[in-house]
Design a protein around this motif. Structure first.
Motif, short mmCIF file in Angstrom:
data_model
loop_
_atom_site.label_atom_id
_atom_site.label_comp_id
_atom_site.label_asym_id
_atom_site.label_seq_id
_atom_site.Cartn_x
_atom_site.Cartn_y
_atom_site.Cartn_z
N THR A 1 0.87 -1.17 0.00
CA THR A 1 0.00 0.00 0.00
C THR A 1 0.91 1.22 0.00
OG1 THR A 1 -1.70 -1.16 1.24
CG2 THR A 1 -1.76 1.24 1.29
N TRP A 2 0.71 2.10 -0.97
CA TRP A 2 1.53 3.29 -1.13
C TRP A 2 0.76 4.53 -0.73
CZ3 TRP A 2 6.55 3.25 -3.26
CH2 TRP A 2 6.98 2.01 -3.71
N PHE A 3 1.45 5.47 -0.08
CA PHE A 3 0.85 6.78 0.13
C PHE A 3 1.93 7.84 0.10
CE2 PHE A 3 2.06 6.25 4.53
CZ PHE A 3 2.21 7.53 5.03
N GLY A 4 1.53 9.00 -0.33
CA GLY A 4 2.44 10.14 -0.38
C GLY A 4 1.98 11.20 0.60
N PHE A 5 2.91 12.04 1.00
CA PHE A 5 2.59 13.09 1.95
C PHE A 5 3.46 14.31 1.70
CE2 PHE A 5 6.02 10.65 3.67
CZ PHE A 5 6.88 11.59 4.22
N CYS A 6 2.96 15.44 2.12
CA CYS A 6 3.73 16.69 2.14
C CYS A 6 3.50 17.33 3.50
CB CYS A 6 3.28 17.64 1.03
SG CYS A 6 3.66 17.03 -0.62
N GLN A 7 4.54 17.98 4.00
CA GLN A 7 4.42 18.61 5.31
C GLN A 7 5.28 19.87 5.35
OE1 GLN A 7 5.68 15.53 7.96
NE2 GLN A 7 7.73 15.41 7.12
#
Length: 99
Positions: free
Chosen positions: A69-75
């Motif tokens: 399961t892949w997920f991307g994030f920005c912070q």
């Protein structure tokens, strides 16, 4: 004629070299009301404080069935220590983050 062409070629090459490494600062902006953030990682990295950060990444987790399961994030965090965060599993956005 050859001298003019060589002169023009040299001018183009030298002007390209003069632009290499050009840097335009992009200060961190974080708007919690409109839910937006932006800024340059280099600008934030070399800011006058050690509080700010900005960046994106991708994580993959074993799904237990032989896949992931892949997920991307920005912070981002500004000098007032306000934090913005978002994540996505959208394949097109994951490709953009990877790029």
């Amino acid at each position: 004629m050859i001298r003019k062409c060589l002169g023009a070629l040299m001018a183009m090459l030298l002007s390209g070299l003069a632009m290499a490494g050009q840097y335009t600062p992009q200060p961190l902006t974080l708007d919690l009301v409109n839910r937006t953030a932006g800024g340059g990682m280099v600008t934030v990295r070399f800011s006058s404080n050690d509080t700010e950060y900005i960046g994106c990444g991708i994580r993959a987790f074993d799904d237990g069935a032989g896949g992931a399961t892949w997920f991307g994030f920005c912070q981002a965090r500004n000098e007032k220590e306000e934090v913005g965060f978002c994540n996505t599993a959208n394949p097109e956005l994951l490709s953009a983050i990877m790029a």
